[in-house]
Each structure stands twice: as C-alpha cells, then as structure tokens.
Design an enzyme around this catalytic site. Structure first.
Site, PDB file in Angstrom:
ATOM      1  N   CYS B 136      -1.205  -8.832   1.545  1.00  0.00           N
ATOM      2  CA  CYS B 136      -2.200  -9.541   2.352  1.00  0.00           C
ATOM      3  C   CYS B 136      -3.596  -9.062   1.992  1.00  0.00           C
ATOM      4  O   CYS B 136      -4.056  -8.037   2.486  1.00  0.00           O
ATOM      5  CB  CYS B 136      -1.929  -9.318   3.838  1.00  0.00           C
ATOM      6  N   CYS B 139      -6.044  -8.792   4.883  1.00  0.00           N
ATOM      7  CA  CYS B 139      -5.902  -7.616   5.742  1.00  0.00           C
ATOM      8  C   CYS B 139      -6.472  -6.364   5.091  1.00  0.00           C
ATOM      9  O   CYS B 139      -7.112  -5.555   5.746  1.00  0.00           O
ATOM     10  CB  CYS B 139      -4.430  -7.324   6.015  1.00  0.00           C
ATOM     11  N   ASP B 140      -6.185  -6.180   3.821  1.00  0.00           N
ATOM     12  CA  ASP B 140      -6.366  -4.869   3.224  1.00  0.00           C
ATOM     13  C   ASP B 140      -7.522  -4.749   2.233  1.00  0.00           C
ATOM     14  O   ASP B 140      -7.821  -3.648   1.770  1.00  0.00           O
ATOM     15  CB  ASP B 140      -5.051  -4.448   2.546  1.00  0.00           C
TER      16      ASP B 140
END
Lengths: 108, 309
Positions: B136, B139-140
């Site tokens: 992701c 997200c990261d």
C-alpha cells in the site's frame, strides 16, 4: 485508528506506559492510512473484550516519529505487543480479528 | 433474541457492497450489510481516484469511501461488523456462520467480498512485510522520505502509486517483467515524464534481502542475467487475489476463486448474486463495482418477489 475509545500515547510517555505490569498492544497508525481506519472497529472491540487484561493503545506516527523509528516501523497499521516493556510479537496490515486475538494471547 | 434472519444479506463493504447497501436501504428492503472492518475495501488503499464520475477534480480513496458510506447510511443502512467464515447455500433459508460462531440467515445473498493484493511468493517477502515490503503506497510512502524504493508491477496501480511515491522518495525504480506497461495511457505518460522514476524492463524480482529491514533486491532478466539493486523499500503491486475463503466455490462453479455470474450478477444458485471484484470478469474499476452492486440489488429484489410470502 482515530477513535476516542482507545487511549493515545506519545513519544514522551511511551516507555513508562509499555513498562506497566499489564501487557500493552500499541496500534501505530496515521490519519491518512486507509487500512488503519479499516481495522479501527475491530481494535475497539478488542479493547472492550480485553479490558483489564491487556491495555490497547494507539500512537499517531505523524506526531511521534521517534518511537516508530526505534522499532523500524516502515508500514502501518503495525501493532506491537509489549509485556513488561519487551516486545512479544508484532503484526502489520489490516489483519482479521482472529489474527489479532492470536497475537494478544501470546502475552497472556 | 436479536434478529438473525434478513430478506437480503450483503457480504462486504467495498464500492459494490456499499452501493448494494444504498440501493437496498433506499428500497426499504429488510437487509443487513456485513463488513469485516470499516467500509471502503480496496478503495482505502488508493491514493487518488481520478475517474469516478461526478467528482471532476478527483478525490482521495479515503474520502470516496467515506462519502459512499455516508450516502448509504442516509437511507438507513443496517450493518454488522463480523467475519463470515462459512456458508450453506443449499438450504432454505441460506445460512452464514461468523468467526464468533454466530449464525445468520437470508433469502437472498449478494457476495461482494472483493479481492486483496497478490503476494510475489519470493524469499524475504513475508519476513520483511512492514519492514520495507509494502502493498500500500498510499499508507507507507511517507516512511520513505528521500529514500530509494522499488515498485514491482506494470498495471494502473503500480504505475500510479510509483508516481505517488515520488512525493516522498528521492528515487523510484519500477520493475516490470515485460517491456511495455499495461497501465492506461494517461497514467503511463505521467510516469515517463517524472524524472524521479526509472524503469527496469523484462525483469523479475527473485529475493528481498537485508538485516533488520530491506536493503537490496535480487533481479533476473528474461535472458537469465542476475543483478542486485540496493533499495530501502519494495512496493509489490502486481494484482489481486479473490477473498473467497468463506465461499462454497464448487457450488458456485468457480474455477479460479472468482464467481461467474450472468449479466444481472446472478450466480448459478437462485437468490445468490456476486458483485464487484469477486465477480469473474475482466474489468475491475470502482465504478464497475458500484454498478454491479446496484444491479445485484435489483436482481435480489426480483428474486425475493418470486418467493411465496
């Protein structure tokens, strides 16, 4: 995991908090992280179910860069289980409730 | 005793499930939407949604998921957070069992369990998940400020998220096993014009290595030549696998984990529909998932009307 039902901790009080006699599960999250939001309701359920046995806490990685750095966190959500200040185990990603229960049970 | 039977159960809360929920609630059907966590599905993994009609300026996946959920809730959507682990679709009514052992039943069922990112299945992948391996980018990406990351894949997700990563990383290397990208032209053009993105063509990643976190990856090109690339992270964006563990696949005549249906989203079992990414089909877009969710409710309503009251 932006819920108010879970106590938020920060870089400053992290060490003393996780050194408590009751095991702690810390949810490292950020407001822009979709999967962190996705597991939110499950974390809230667990906090209720394990009340008194395991303390469930959350740390916003945006506001608190030091602790995630110390634990080499490179993805969120990451949940780390602590017992007497030491890491028992950890899990990354929007996992299911059963996997989180299995994780928590490692400290009981 | 809490209610355990519903005319219609919708399983899953991605775009297909939420749209089905919207239609079911608005049609005043006796319904329940079962979700595993917060609503949104894979949309929550998407940095930016630029092609959902009605949003001319685009919006974040997060925001779109929230809007879809709010829209369904306005009509009185009923939801339950639970993980369904098995079902019996041969009985009347159809039965679902949750992880906690709770039993629910319904006359009509719409399966919208969706899909999840596919793993590469190479050494180091599981070991370094969360320590440099990610599925992701949304997200990261912020963890990779001024670092060098690799992206594996050549589809829309891989190429679009590679571009997103350049907001943080100093260099993004896209690794693809072919010599052309599969992504939509406009997405490709943006990536080729981005000077922080470089490409390694005709190559596969064979291992992920490091001490405490990812430090390097091993590559092999189609000619068999091996090489090593030093990176701080690897984003694996190579497609999806169906969330089908709880489904009676044989009964649904599924050969690959995805569920075959007709044009009206009806499966081979009367009263069971499938919508969204779990459906066996070519195109997996947010808008197609939403469209199928609506279609499935109309099919469910039609089916419910044929039952003796």
């Amino acid at each position: 995991m932006a819920s108010d039902k879970i106590k938020a901790i920060n870089d400053a009080d992290f060490k003393t908090t996780i050194s408590a006699s009751v095991p702690c599960l810390v949810d490292f999250w950020a407001p822009w992280c979709g999967p962190c939001k996705a597991i939110g309701p499950v974390i809230e359920d667990l906090a209720e179910e394990y009340k008194g046995k395991v303390t469930i806490l959350k740390m916003n990685v945006d506001d608190n860069p030091a602790t995630p750095g110390q634990f080499g966190i490179r993805a969120i959500p990451t949940l780390i289980l602590f017992k007497s200040g030491a890491v028992v185990d950890q899990i990354t990603g929007a996992v299911g409730k059963k996997q989180l229960v299995d994780l928590i049970n490692k400290a009981l | 005793m809490p209610k355990t039977h519903y005319d219609l159960i919708i399983l899953g809360s991605g775009p297909a499930g939420l749209t089905a929920g919207l239609y079911a609630a608005r049609a005043r059907l006796d319904h329940l939407l079962i979700e595993k966590g917060a609503a949104g599905g894979q949309v929550l993994l998407t940095d930016w949604v630029d092609n959902y009609p009605g949003f001319p300026d685009g919006l974040s996946g997060f925001e779109l998921a929230e809007k879809m959920e709010a829209h369904a809730r306005r009509f009185g959507l009923n939801t339950l957070i639970a993980n369904v682990v098995s079902m019996d679709l041969t009985q009347t009514p159809k039965r679902l069992t949750t992880e906690d052992g709770e039993e629910l039943s319904c006359d009509a069922l719409i399966i919208c369990t969706g899909a999840r990112p596919q793993l590469l299945g190479i050494p180091g992948e599981v070991e370094f998940t969360g320590k440099g391996v990610s599925y992701c980018a949304t997200c990261d990406a912020p963890f990779y400020r001024d670092m060098h990351v690799a992206v594996v894949g050549g589809g829309n997700t891989a190429v679009q998220e590679a571009a997103h990563l350049t907001k943080f990383a100093s260099r993004v290397t896209l690794i693809h096993r072919r010599d052309t990208l599969r992504a939509t032209k406009i997405v490709q053009e943006k990536a080729f014009a981005n000077d922080k993105i470089d490409f390694i063509w005709n190559s596969q990643i064979t291992a992920i290595e490091g001490e405490k976190g990812v430090e390097r990856i091993r590559l092999r090109d189609t000619a068999g030549k091996e090489s090593i690339l030093a990176v701080d992270g690897v984003f694996i964006l190579i497609g999806v696998v169906p969330n089908s563990e709880m489904l009676p696949l044989q009964l649904l005549q599924s050969e690959n984990g995805f569920i075959p249906t007709d044009n009206e989203t009806r499966t081979v079992i009367p009263g069971v529909m499938a919508a969204g990414d779990i459906r066996d089909k070519e195109v997996r877009q947010i808008v197609t998932g939403a469209g199928e969710g609506a279609t499935a409710v109309l099919a469910a309503e039609h089916y419910l009307n044929t039952l003796p009251s």
